[in-house]
Every structure is written in C-alpha cells, then in structure tokens.
Scaffold this motif. Structure first.
Motif, short mmCIF file in Angstrom:
data_model
loop_
_atom_site.label_atom_id
_atom_site.label_comp_id
_atom_site.label_asym_id
_atom_site.label_seq_id
_atom_site.Cartn_x
_atom_site.Cartn_y
_atom_site.Cartn_z
N ASP A 56 -48.51 70.47 47.37
CA ASP A 56 -47.76 70.52 46.29
C ASP A 56 -46.70 69.13 45.94
N PRO A 57 -47.39 67.73 46.36
CA PRO A 57 -46.76 66.66 46.46
C PRO A 57 -45.88 66.53 45.20
N TYR A 58 -46.14 66.71 44.09
CA TYR A 58 -45.36 66.15 42.91
C TYR A 58 -44.12 67.03 42.68
N THR A 59 -44.15 68.50 42.72
CA THR A 59 -43.13 69.37 42.42
C THR A 59 -42.41 69.46 43.77
N ALA A 60 -43.26 69.38 45.03
CA ALA A 60 -42.25 69.79 46.38
C ALA A 60 -41.51 71.14 46.24
N ARG A 61 -42.25 72.16 45.86
CA ARG A 61 -41.53 73.31 45.76
C ARG A 61 -41.25 73.73 47.06
N GLU A 62 -39.96 74.40 47.16
CA GLU A 62 -39.31 74.76 48.52
C GLU A 62 -40.44 75.87 49.10
N GLU A 63 -40.60 76.90 48.21
CA GLU A 63 -41.61 78.01 48.64
C GLU A 63 -42.72 77.62 49.37
N ILE A 64 -43.29 76.18 49.06
CA ILE A 64 -44.73 75.69 49.62
C ILE A 64 -44.12 74.95 50.71
N TRP A 65 -43.21 74.05 50.86
CA TRP A 65 -42.80 72.93 51.73
C TRP A 65 -42.02 73.46 52.93
N LEU A 66 -41.14 74.29 52.74
CA LEU A 66 -40.81 74.97 53.88
C LEU A 66 -41.43 75.75 54.84
N PRO A 67 -42.53 76.74 54.27
CA PRO A 67 -43.39 77.25 55.12
C PRO A 67 -44.44 76.21 55.95
N PHE A 68 -44.69 75.24 55.16
CA PHE A 68 -45.55 74.03 55.79
C PHE A 68 -44.77 73.38 56.88
N MET A 69 -43.47 73.12 56.84
CA MET A 69 -42.68 72.53 57.84
C MET A 69 -42.72 73.36 58.82
N GLU A 70 -42.53 74.83 58.75
CA GLU A 70 -42.44 75.61 59.86
C GLU A 70 -43.82 76.02 60.59
N SER A 71 -44.89 76.22 59.74
CA SER A 71 -46.11 76.34 60.60
C SER A 71 -47.01 75.55 60.85
N GLU A 72 -47.28 74.34 60.03
CA GLU A 72 -48.12 73.41 59.96
C GLU A 72 -47.39 72.25 60.97
N LEU A 73 -46.16 71.78 60.74
CA LEU A 73 -45.40 70.86 61.40
C LEU A 73 -44.48 71.37 62.47
N GLN A 74 -44.53 72.33 62.51
CA GLN A 74 -43.57 73.25 63.72
C GLN A 74 -42.48 72.59 63.82
N GLU A 120 -37.62 72.77 39.07
CA GLU A 120 -38.85 73.64 39.30
C GLU A 120 -39.05 73.76 40.75
N SER A 121 -38.59 72.59 41.43
CA SER A 121 -38.57 72.61 43.04
C SER A 121 -38.05 73.89 43.68
N GLY A 122 -36.89 74.30 43.21
CA GLY A 122 -36.15 75.47 43.76
C GLY A 122 -35.21 75.16 44.83
N TYR A 123 -34.91 73.87 45.19
CA TYR A 123 -33.98 73.57 46.07
C TYR A 123 -32.39 73.74 45.59
N PHE A 124 -32.35 73.50 44.30
CA PHE A 124 -30.95 73.68 43.81
C PHE A 124 -30.45 74.57 42.81
N ASN A 125 -31.11 75.69 43.05
CA ASN A 125 -30.81 76.93 42.21
C ASN A 125 -29.76 78.19 42.84
N ARG A 126 -29.09 77.47 44.04
CA ARG A 126 -28.09 78.19 44.70
C ARG A 126 -27.18 77.30 45.42
N PRO A 127 -25.84 77.66 46.00
CA PRO A 127 -24.98 76.65 46.50
C PRO A 127 -25.83 76.46 47.96
N TRP A 128 -25.19 75.05 48.45
CA TRP A 128 -25.69 74.79 49.90
C TRP A 128 -25.00 75.43 50.77
N GLN A 129 -25.53 75.94 51.99
CA GLN A 129 -24.90 76.68 52.84
C GLN A 129 -24.80 75.63 53.98
#
Length: 196
Positions: A56-74, A120-129
């Motif tokens: 998902d390189p164009y939209t960089a959706r959080e729901e796709i990138w974060l699991p990829f960072m965990e499972s594929e990039l470890q 649409e990416s989803g990163y900015f729909n809530r406050p930062w922790q």
C-alpha cells in the motif's frame, strides 16, 4: 526466566535498523537517501539494515503498514526504526504499542494537513500518545527543517516537544529528499556506540 536474564534482556542493544519510507511508491532502494543509507549501515559489524518496498505504498495505511512492520520487518526492542515523512508517522504509531530500541524521525508531523490521502492513512484520526512512545523507546532522535515545503515547522516542533526528542534542526534541508544523509549515519553510529 531468571531475574538475571530479564536484566540482560532489558539492556539488549540494537542489532538492526529498519528504514520506513515516505509514501509515494516506486522502488525505494533507488529512492532518495534510503538505498545509500542501507549500504552504509550494512557495513557496520554485527548489524543489518532492512529496506523493503512497503505494501500500500501510495496511501500508507496504518492498518497495513504497522502489521507489516511487526511481522515482515520484525521491528522489536533491538530495532532502530528510521521513519521518513509518512514513515515517521508509522514509526510513532508503532512505538505507541511496541518496544523498540530507538526511533529516528525525519520530517515528522502531527496532522493530516488537510490532505485526503493523509486522512485516509489513519495515522491522524486520534491524539498522539507521547508518553507511551517515550516509554517504549530508549532513544528518540528527530531531523527537521524549517524550509520543508510540505510540513509547517510548528508541527515538527510539536513532535519534538511531545517526545522530548534529540532534535537536529536545519534551515535548508527541505523535506530531506537528498540522495545522501551523512548526519543520519552519524546518529545511528552514536546509538550503536551506546550498546556497550
């Protein structure tokens, strides 16, 4: 696990870096400073740098990138995540819920800037922790430039303030779209020197 082993695990150093690019697609090995950085970091003994084309390189959706960072990039507590632009947003959201050795944020920001793709990416729909990120990272370093054509300085400063980041502030680096990034290599080396 014994308390001694737990203490050792608590102080494990970094053994890899993962570069999380900005959105936009294309082969990231030949994009900006990413491939150049990977080659240099892979010359460090007992250390590796991973650079992969993201799903998902164009939209960089959080729901796709974060699991990829965990499972594929470890990405784990021995990982330095180097995030650029959208990748910086991904690194921050990842560190809200995962322990990592360090995050290095390049051109980081806090809002969708009124851009539909960023919304649409989803990163900015809530406050930062901010506190969760700080507690999950041993080190936080940020690179920003006041002349970034895409990001207002106020948002970059908000990231630095929220995270208490070691801020490397420039006046003339734009969105860090150069092909080499010597200061980044120096910062990673400094973090690795802290492993001892």
């Amino acid at each position: 696990m014994s308390l001694v082993n737990m203490a050792k695990d608590e102080h494990r150093g970094a053994n890899k870096a993962v570069i999380v690019p900005g959105n936009g697609g294309g082969n990231i090995e030949s994009c900006l400073w990413y491939g150049w950085t990977k080659k240099r970091l892979n010359k460090i003994p007992n250390f590796q740098c991973l650079l992969r084309n993201m799903p998902d390189p164009y939209t960089a959706r959080e729901e796709i990138w974060l699991p990829f960072m965990e499972s594929e990039l470890q990405c784990d507590d021995q990982t330095i995540i180097i995030g650029h632009s959208s990748g910086a947003a991904a690194a921050m959201r990842y560190a809200e819920t995962h322990k990592v050795f360090a995050i290095i944020l390049v051109s980081a920001y806090t809002s969708d800037l009124g851009d539909p793709i960023e919304q649409e990416s989803g990163y900015f729909n809530r406050p930062w922790q901010w506190e969760a990120i700080k507690s999950n990272c041993r080190y936080i370093v940020q690179f920003g430039s006041t002349d970034d054509p895409f990001l207002p300085w106020s948002e970059q400063q908000d990231v630095a303030d929220g995270l208490g980041a070691e801020l490397h502030k420039y006046l003339d680096r734009g969105h860090f779209q150069n092909t080499e990034f010597h200061e980044l290599i120096s910062v990673v080396q400094k973090l690795l020197d802290s492993r001892a």
